[in-house]
Design a protein around this motif. Structure first.
Motif, PDB file in Angstrom:
ATOM      1  N   GLY A 112      -2.658  -0.336  56.508  1.00  0.00           N
ATOM      2  CA  GLY A 112      -1.713   0.565  57.151  1.00  0.00           C
ATOM      3  C   GLY A 112      -1.467   1.828  56.337  1.00  0.00           C
ATOM      4  N   ASP A 137      -7.661  -5.459  40.030  1.00  0.00           N
ATOM      5  CA  ASP A 137      -8.887  -6.216  39.765  1.00  0.00           C
ATOM      6  C   ASP A 137      -9.651  -6.308  41.081  1.00  0.00           C
ATOM      7  N   ASP A 194      -0.792  -7.214  47.889  1.00  0.00           N
ATOM      8  CA  ASP A 194      -0.089  -6.303  48.793  1.00  0.00           C
ATOM      9  C   ASP A 194       1.426  -6.461  48.742  1.00  0.00           C
TER      10      ASP A 194
HETATM   11  N1  LIG Z   1      -8.548  -6.055  44.915  1.00  0.00           N
HETATM   12  C1  LIG Z   1      -9.321  -6.077  45.980  1.00  0.00           C
HETATM   13  N2  LIG Z   1     -10.571  -6.550  45.916  1.00  0.00           N
HETATM   14  C2  LIG Z   1     -11.359  -6.603  47.025  1.00  0.00           C
HETATM   15  N3  LIG Z   1     -10.952  -6.217  48.253  1.00  0.00           N
HETATM   16  C3  LIG Z   1      -9.707  -5.722  48.372  1.00  0.00           C
HETATM   17  C4  LIG Z   1      -8.836  -5.627  47.260  1.00  0.00           C
HETATM   18  N4  LIG Z   1      -7.649  -5.118  47.685  1.00  0.00           N
HETATM   19  C5  LIG Z   1      -7.784  -4.911  49.008  1.00  0.00           C
HETATM   20  N5  LIG Z   1      -9.018  -5.260  49.427  1.00  0.00           N
HETATM   21  C6  LIG Z   1      -9.519  -5.173  50.802  1.00  0.00           C
HETATM   22  O1  LIG Z   1      -9.236  -3.889  51.312  1.00  0.00           O
HETATM   23  C7  LIG Z   1      -8.806  -3.956  52.661  1.00  0.00           C
HETATM   24  C8  LIG Z   1      -7.543  -3.142  52.868  1.00  0.00           C
HETATM   25  O2  LIG Z   1      -6.487  -3.742  52.136  1.00  0.00           O
HETATM   26  P1  LIG Z   1      -4.981  -3.313  52.323  1.00  0.00           P
HETATM   27  O3  LIG Z   1      -4.177  -4.146  51.400  1.00  0.00           O
HETATM   28  O4  LIG Z   1      -4.876  -1.832  52.190  1.00  0.00           O
HETATM   29  O5  LIG Z   1      -4.652  -3.601  53.836  1.00  0.00           O
HETATM   30  P2  LIG Z   1      -4.529  -4.931  54.716  1.00  0.00           P
HETATM   31  O6  LIG Z   1      -3.887  -6.022  53.934  1.00  0.00           O
HETATM   32  O7  LIG Z   1      -5.881  -5.237  55.313  1.00  0.00           O
HETATM   33  O8  LIG Z   1      -3.607  -4.413  55.900  1.00  0.00           O
HETATM   34  P3  LIG Z   1      -2.052  -4.070  55.894  1.00  0.00           P
HETATM   35  O9  LIG Z   1      -1.927  -2.647  55.526  1.00  0.00           O
HETATM   36  O10 LIG Z   1      -1.653  -4.345  57.300  1.00  0.00           O
HETATM   37  O11 LIG Z   1      -1.395  -5.001  54.917  1.00  0.00           O
HETATM   38  C9  LIG Z   1      -8.655  -5.430  52.999  1.00  0.00           C
HETATM   39  O12 LIG Z   1      -9.753  -5.790  53.797  1.00  0.00           O
HETATM   40  C10 LIG Z   1      -8.738  -6.158  51.704  1.00  0.00           C
HETATM   41  O13 LIG Z   1      -9.431  -7.367  51.837  1.00  0.00           O
END
Ligand SMILES: Nc1ncnc2c1ncn2[C@@H]1O[C@H](COP(=O)(O)OP(=O)(O)OP(=O)(O)O)[C@@H](O)[C@H]1O
Length: 389
Positions: free
Chosen positions: A75, A139, A214
């Motif tokens: 988001g 990480d 998150d």
């Molecule tokens: N540390 C990480 N290592 C690998 N992939 C990651 C990492 N952090 C986030 N991601 C990937 O990046 C994508 C976006 O993550 P983000 O936390 O921004 O949003 P989300 O959890 O998918 O959605 P929302 O904003 O609704 O919480 C996700 O698919 C997540 O699996």
């Protein structure tokens, strides 16, 4: 209110503390997590090390935020894979737009992750804040989010979809994620409510160790305060009823979401399903009649093809149903959930798990007996009875 000094950010978005400290339960759950003394923090004022990165370093690491480095989008931002000059793999979340909301998320995430460290929480490596750019460095989790292992990913060819998680792994993920959440609720000081527990916020490292991630919606709970009233944030399908309807947020909202997550983990069904005719059904509504009729095997992900421990499945589902009760007061604390799940995890080793598909079809004919027969009420007492059996 945000204090904009990012090494001591304090966040307080419209809390209305409703004090009810009397009778608040205290838990003595402790995790054993040694901090790594070999790491030399750039910021020595913090209990846990993180770095303030330069923009140049993160541009280099992510190949100028190249599209091919994109891991996904949420988001508030886009997440990119990168490799630092020291060869460390990182994930960099880049805020999309500098709105007040986005900056609030950035501040909360940095503040909360900067003060917690646990084997089941995603670690903050650092951040960059300058001009209109806000970057958070984590990480890198090579096995991505739990969501991608439970549900087919849109736009990904079937040959590249993940193999289904085996049963032992699912139980280990349930226990680990519960431990991370229990740490936030009972050990972090002040306590932390995550507010957005869901499959896409549980990331998996190279060994499939789950990391709760998150923290952009998280809330710090001052000592002695049992709940806060706040604007509703989070994800449909996972929201506790009292939170969705009245914005009443407490640790038990996370417990509810965790219950939904457990059902999703076991069954690989979506938390909110669209039925023919457009009616939406929550996963708890789907599971409840099966639980009442003791049809445990029907709750299991068909892709497991019967390879699960039936008794363990029952314990995990019972824990899920206790968590996802509509009455917030009746939900267990996360420390209790950890105990229930650890007990289920210890019951059998992976080697002992045998397919039960054949057995379940055999029992189908006699299942009706269970409806009137030995069924116990599903409450903490019944869980204790299960434990003693
Ligand atoms: N540390 C990480 N290592 C690998 N992939 C990651 C990492 N952090 C986030 N991601 C990937 O990046 C994508 C976006 O993550 P983000 O936390 O921004 O949003 P989300 O959890 O998918 O959605 P929302 O904003 O609704 O919480 C996700 O698919 C997540 O699996």
């Amino acid at each position: 209110m945000i204090n904009r000094c990012f090494c001591c950010v304090s966040v307080d978005d419209e809390p209305e503390p409703a004090a009810a400290p009397a009778g608040r339960r205290r838990y003595t759950y402790r995790h054993q997590e040694p901090t790594n003394p070999s790491r030399t923090p750039k910021n020595r004022s913090m209990e846990y090390p993180w770095e303030i990165y330069s923009l140049k370093e993160l541009l280099q690491a992510t190949n100028n935020f190249n599209d091919s480095n994109k891991l996904g989008e949420g988001g508030f931002g886009t997440v990119y894979w990168g490799r630092t000059s020291k060869g460390v793999e990182i994930a960099v979340k880049r805020l999309k737009a500098m709105t007040a909301k986005a900056e609030m998320e950035f501040a909360i995430e940095v503040e909360i992750l900067g003060r917690v460290r646990h084997k089941n929480l995603l670690s903050l490596r650092g951040f960059y804040a300058g001009g209109d750019e806000r970057l958070i460095v984590y990480d890198y989790m090579p096995n991505h989010s739990l969501l991608t292992h439970l549900h087919p990913q849109r736009g990904v060819p079937s040959s590249q979809q993940h193999q289904p998680l085996d049963w032992a792994r699912r139980v280990a993920i349930a226990i680990g994620a519960a431990e991370g959440l229990a740490y936030l609720h009972h050990e972090a000081n002040p306590h932390i409510i995550h507010r957005d527990i869901k499959a896409s916020n549980v990331l998996l490292d190279a060994d499939f160790v789950p990391k709760v991630a998150d923290f952009g919606f998280a809330k710090l709970i001052p000592d002695g305060v049992s709940h806060l009233t706040t604007r509703v944030k989070g994800t449909l399908g996972y929201l506790a009823p009292e939170y969705a309807m009245w914005g009443k947020v407490s640790e038990s909202c996370d417990v509810y979401s965790f219950g939904v997550l457990l059902l999703e983990l076991v069954s690989a069904r979506r938390p909110l399903e669209k039925l023919p005719g457009g009616v939406k059904r929550e996963i708890v509504q789907w599971a409840a009649p099966l639980v009442e009729r003791r049809k445990w095997e029907r709750l299991a992900d068909p892709r497991l093809a019967g390879r699960f421990d039936a008794q363990q499945l029952r314990t995990v589902v019972e824990a899920a149903m206790l968590c996802a009760q509509s009455d917030a007061e009746s939900r267990p604390a996360m420390a209790e959930v950890v105990e229930m799940l650890r007990f289920s995890g210890e019951r059998r080793t992976a080697k002992e798990i045998v397919p039960v598909a054949a057995a379940s079809s055999e029992t189908e004919a006699t299942d009706l007996d269970d409806v009137t027969g030995s069924s116990e009420p599903l409450d903490r007492r019944s869980w204790k009875l299960t434990k003693l059996r």
